[in-house]
Design a protein around this motif. Structure first.
Motif, mmCIF file in Angstrom:
data_model
loop_
_atom_site.group_PDB
_atom_site.id
_atom_site.type_symbol
_atom_site.label_atom_id
_atom_site.label_comp_id
_atom_site.label_asym_id
_atom_site.label_seq_id
_atom_site.Cartn_x
_atom_site.Cartn_y
_atom_site.Cartn_z
ATOM 1 N N SER A 143 44.967 47.115 116.127
ATOM 2 C CA SER A 143 44.028 46.089 115.676
ATOM 3 C C SER A 143 42.947 46.729 114.812
ATOM 4 O O SER A 143 42.500 47.849 115.094
ATOM 5 C CB SER A 143 43.379 45.419 116.895
ATOM 6 O OG SER A 143 42.193 44.751 116.516
ATOM 7 N N PRO A 144 42.488 46.028 113.766
ATOM 8 C CA PRO A 144 41.374 46.561 112.964
ATOM 9 C C PRO A 144 40.077 46.669 113.757
ATOM 10 O O PRO A 144 39.129 47.317 113.322
ATOM 11 C CB PRO A 144 41.244 45.555 111.823
ATOM 12 C CG PRO A 144 41.892 44.302 112.313
ATOM 13 C CD PRO A 144 42.985 44.750 113.229
ATOM 14 N N HIS A 145 40.041 46.054 114.940
ATOM 15 C CA HIS A 145 38.847 46.126 115.792
ATOM 16 C C HIS A 145 38.840 47.380 116.672
ATOM 17 O O HIS A 145 37.855 47.637 117.353
ATOM 18 C CB HIS A 145 38.769 44.891 116.701
ATOM 19 C CG HIS A 145 38.709 43.599 115.954
ATOM 20 N ND1 HIS A 145 37.666 43.265 115.116
ATOM 21 C CD2 HIS A 145 39.585 42.552 115.925
ATOM 22 C CE1 HIS A 145 37.896 42.071 114.590
ATOM 23 N NE2 HIS A 145 39.048 41.616 115.064
ATOM 24 N N THR A 146 39.922 48.150 116.632
ATOM 25 C CA THR A 146 40.050 49.281 117.550
ATOM 26 C C THR A 146 38.915 50.291 117.402
ATOM 27 O O THR A 146 38.264 50.662 118.375
ATOM 28 C CB THR A 146 41.407 49.989 117.348
ATOM 29 O OG1 THR A 146 42.455 49.043 117.547
ATOM 30 C CG2 THR A 146 41.560 51.139 118.340
ATOM 31 N N VAL A 147 38.683 50.749 116.182
ATOM 32 C CA VAL A 147 37.654 51.772 115.985
ATOM 33 C C VAL A 147 36.254 51.251 116.304
ATOM 34 O O VAL A 147 35.496 51.922 117.019
ATOM 35 C CB VAL A 147 37.740 52.377 114.564
ATOM 36 C CG1 VAL A 147 36.548 53.295 114.283
ATOM 37 C CG2 VAL A 147 39.042 53.164 114.411
ATOM 38 N N PRO A 148 35.864 50.063 115.825
ATOM 39 C CA PRO A 148 34.532 49.563 116.212
ATOM 40 C C PRO A 148 34.350 49.409 117.722
ATOM 41 O O PRO A 148 33.237 49.560 118.220
ATOM 42 C CB PRO A 148 34.444 48.203 115.507
ATOM 43 C CG PRO A 148 35.369 48.317 114.348
ATOM 44 C CD PRO A 148 36.491 49.193 114.815
ATOM 45 N N ALA B 205 41.022 55.458 125.631
ATOM 46 C CA ALA B 205 42.071 55.928 126.539
ATOM 47 C C ALA B 205 43.229 54.936 126.605
ATOM 48 O O ALA B 205 44.405 55.325 126.560
ATOM 49 C CB ALA B 205 41.480 56.154 127.932
ATOM 50 N N ARG B 206 42.879 53.650 126.691
ATOM 51 C CA ARG B 206 43.925 52.625 126.790
ATOM 52 C C ARG B 206 44.772 52.570 125.515
ATOM 53 O O ARG B 206 46.006 52.464 125.565
ATOM 54 C CB ARG B 206 43.298 51.256 127.064
ATOM 55 C CG ARG B 206 44.322 50.149 127.300
ATOM 56 C CD ARG B 206 43.654 48.861 127.739
ATOM 57 N NE ARG B 206 42.714 48.362 126.740
ATOM 58 C CZ ARG B 206 41.391 48.366 126.890
ATOM 59 N NH1 ARG B 206 40.852 48.857 128.003
ATOM 60 N NH2 ARG B 206 40.595 47.882 125.954
ATOM 61 N N THR B 207 44.125 52.677 124.359
ATOM 62 C CA THR B 207 44.842 52.622 123.085
ATOM 63 C C THR B 207 45.790 53.798 122.932
ATOM 64 O O THR B 207 46.948 53.642 122.499
ATOM 65 C CB THR B 207 43.840 52.595 121.910
ATOM 66 O OG1 THR B 207 42.964 51.478 122.075
ATOM 67 C CG2 THR B 207 44.557 52.484 120.579
ATOM 68 N N GLN B 208 45.325 54.993 123.303
ATOM 69 C CA GLN B 208 46.191 56.171 123.209
ATOM 70 C C GLN B 208 47.392 56.048 124.142
ATOM 71 O O GLN B 208 48.523 56.382 123.779
ATOM 72 C CB GLN B 208 45.401 57.438 123.535
ATOM 73 C CG GLN B 208 46.207 58.724 123.394
ATOM 74 C CD GLN B 208 46.720 58.937 121.983
ATOM 75 O OE1 GLN B 208 45.945 59.133 121.065
ATOM 76 N NE2 GLN B 208 48.042 58.885 121.797
ATOM 77 N N GLU B 209 47.158 55.519 125.348
ATOM 78 C CA GLU B 209 48.262 55.330 126.297
ATOM 79 C C GLU B 209 49.296 54.356 125.740
ATOM 80 O O GLU B 209 50.506 54.586 125.828
ATOM 81 C CB GLU B 209 47.723 54.812 127.627
ATOM 82 C CG GLU B 209 46.992 55.863 128.456
ATOM 83 C CD GLU B 209 46.266 55.252 129.648
ATOM 84 O OE1 GLU B 209 46.441 54.038 129.892
ATOM 85 O OE2 GLU B 209 45.517 55.986 130.313
ATOM 86 N N GLU B 210 48.815 53.259 125.111
ATOM 87 C CA GLU B 210 49.725 52.257 124.555
ATOM 88 C C GLU B 210 50.528 52.830 123.387
ATOM 89 O O GLU B 210 51.732 52.573 123.255
ATOM 90 C CB GLU B 210 48.932 51.029 124.108
ATOM 91 C CG GLU B 210 48.387 50.209 125.268
ATOM 92 C CD GLU B 210 47.407 49.132 124.825
ATOM 93 O OE1 GLU B 210 47.127 49.035 123.609
ATOM 94 O OE2 GLU B 210 46.921 48.387 125.702
ATOM 95 N N SER C 172 54.545 53.060 123.542
ATOM 96 C CA SER C 172 55.328 52.201 122.646
ATOM 97 C C SER C 172 55.884 52.925 121.428
ATOM 98 O O SER C 172 56.869 52.488 120.834
ATOM 99 C CB SER C 172 54.461 51.032 122.170
ATOM 100 O OG SER C 172 53.443 51.504 121.287
ATOM 101 N N GLY C 173 55.223 54.011 121.040
ATOM 102 C CA GLY C 173 55.629 54.704 119.817
ATOM 103 C C GLY C 173 55.142 54.012 118.558
ATOM 104 O O GLY C 173 55.392 54.476 117.443
ATOM 105 N N SER C 174 54.432 52.924 118.714
ATOM 106 C CA SER C 174 53.935 52.161 117.548
ATOM 107 C C SER C 174 52.564 52.668 117.125
ATOM 108 O O SER C 174 51.728 53.014 117.964
ATOM 109 C CB SER C 174 53.835 50.681 117.903
ATOM 110 O OG SER C 174 53.184 49.967 116.851
ATOM 111 N N ILE C 175 52.324 52.688 115.804
ATOM 112 C CA ILE C 175 51.008 53.072 115.296
ATOM 113 C C ILE C 175 50.256 51.857 114.737
ATOM 114 O O ILE C 175 49.232 52.002 114.084
ATOM 115 C CB ILE C 175 51.112 54.163 114.212
ATOM 116 C CG1 ILE C 175 51.980 53.670 113.036
ATOM 117 C CG2 ILE C 175 51.656 55.452 114.795
ATOM 118 C CD1 ILE C 175 51.916 54.573 111.828
ATOM 119 N N ARG C 176 50.769 50.678 114.995
ATOM 120 C CA ARG C 176 50.100 49.450 114.532
ATOM 121 C C ARG C 176 48.986 49.092 115.505
ATOM 122 O O ARG C 176 49.234 48.783 116.665
ATOM 123 C CB ARG C 176 51.101 48.303 114.417
ATOM 124 C CG ARG C 176 52.173 48.558 113.366
ATOM 125 C CD ARG C 176 53.052 47.339 113.170
ATOM 126 N NE ARG C 176 52.285 46.216 112.634
ATOM 127 C CZ ARG C 176 52.806 45.002 112.395
ATOM 128 N NH1 ARG C 176 54.079 44.766 112.676
ATOM 129 N NH2 ARG C 176 52.061 44.043 111.909
#
Length: 410
Positions: free
Chosen positions: A128-133, A113-118, A122-126
């Motif tokens: 962290s590689p740790h996001t999915v794990p 939820a937090r990642t989608q909100e960010e 921000s409009g950025s798709i960059r």
């Protein structure tokens, strides 16, 4: 192997009323409430302003900084609870013979939820590689295995509010089938996000109590109005009794019975007559080889929803009889902790183990006005000294998921 007896040799807990089993238990039997103002996010216009949060939690007090950066909060609770249980147990074995089974309803939803909100803001798709794990439910079990070098079976169960209890049941099955000598069974959850609050509020599942926040979770009370979202983690170490005896382990309790079944009725509402709950409780009693009168304490699912508490009461009367059910102390520790979702089955099992060990039954706090539809002995507000030889913990979840565990004195 199916008749293999299962010993419980270690316990660990992270809860809204205490870090560690000792603090959790002491505050539970003292009647402390863990519910308060929701601080994890701004609830804005949501009708829900209350949660049972793990207080003053600083993950780096327990875990390395790198591990904290690469894990969701539910994984941190799982790691900390497992660490306490493993230390408490002192379990040692061939690493390929120690397994991990973890129960969680929603895994890394806080990160999701937090990642989608960010991204939206921000409009950025960059990322962290740790996001999915950090989002994946099974990575909590993987992190526990990595931390301790356990190379045995690793499974994650996602059966909503029954997930923690089912983790214990699945762990016991792995031992009984000869696939492991010991299993660390863990339940962990943190759903404290606007997404979950909005979704559960729209389903009218959550309390919108606007009085003293500590009294928001009111299981079985006439004026209950829904559950309070909680978070935390719990863990137990299961071993075959023979294995535990060979290594001279302290056996804290014996897992006597486990059952799981489906209502096969509705994805959110329990079957009105408690059909699935009744079947599950009876199956657990049969597996334990116990008569209804041999259960001395029941830790109810008791979420404080109008329908759920009434149906659970009806189910208990169907199994134990009107008079028999009235004689058994039944409490819901969710009055104190809120609803810990996938972690609840473990923390509530620990309450049962402690009741067996110490002869103290934890109370249902915030019980003030009796409900004619809920007329059992709910151990209102004050813990009770009473011998407990066998205790039952019930967990009933969305999807018609039912799980019952029975523990007894060794």
């Amino acid at each position: 192997m199916a008749s293999e007896r299962i010993a419980i040799t270690g316990m660990g807990a992270v809860t809204p009323i205490g870090m560690g089993v000792a603090a959790y238990w002491e505050n539970l039997i003292s009647g402390k409430s863990g519910t308060g103002k929701l601080t994890r996010f701004d609830p804005g216009e949501l009708p829900v302003k209350i949660a049972a949060e793990v207080k003053d939690f600083e993950p780096t007090d327990f875990l390395p900084k790198k591990l904290v950066r690469t894990t969701d909060v539910f994984m941190q609770y799982a790691l900390i609870a497992a660490e306490e249980a493993i230390k408490n147990s002192g379990v040692k074995a061939d690493p390929s013979r120690i397994g991990v089974v973890l129960g969680t309803a929603l895994g890394g939803i806080a990160t999701m939820a937090r990642t989608q909100e960010e991204m939206t803001r921000s409009g950025s798709i960059r990322l962290s590689p740790h996001t999915v794990p950090k989002m994946l439910g099974n990575v909590a079990a993987a992190q526990i295995a990595i931390a301790h070098g356990f190379q045995g079976p690793s499974l994650t169960v996602s059966t909503a509010c029954s997930a923690g209890a089912d983790a214990v049941g699945v762990g016991s099955m792995l031992i009984k089938s000869g696939q492991a000598d010991a299993v660390v069974a863990v339940g962990a959850e943190s759903i404290l996000t606007g997404l979950m609050a909005a979704g559960l509020a729209s389903a009218r599942a959550l309390s919108t109590y606007d009085g003293d926040e500590s009294k928001a979770s009111r299981p079985f009370d006439l004026n209950r109005d829904g559950f309070v979202m909680g978070e935390g983690g719990g863990a137990v170490v299961l071993e075959s009794l023979d294995f535990a005896k060979r290594r001279d382990a302290e056996i804290q309790a014996e897992l006597l019975g486990y059952a799981n079944c489906s209502d096969a009725y509705h994805v959110t509402a329990p079957e009105p007559n408690g059909r699935g709950e009744i079947h599950c409780i009876q199956k657990a009693l049969n597996q334990a080889g116990l008569l209804p009168g041999q259960i001395h304490y029941i830790n109810a699912h008791g979420t404080a929803t109008k329908i759920g508490d009434a149906i659970e009461t009806k189910a208990l009367k169907a199994v134990f009889g009107e008079e028999g059910a009235g004689r058994i102390p039944v409490s819901s520790t969710k009055g104190a902790t809120g609803h810990l979702m996938g972690a609840g089955g473990l923390t509530e099992l620990i309450a049962c183990i402690q009741a067996v060990r110490e002869g103290i039954i934890p109370p249902t706090i915030n019980y003030e006005t009796p409900d004619p539809e809920c007329d059992l002995d709910y151990v209102p507000n004050t813990s009770r000294k009473q011998e407990v030889k066998a205790a039952m913990s019930n967990s009933f979840g969305f999807g018609g998921q039912n799980a019952s565990l029975i523990v007894g004195r060794y």
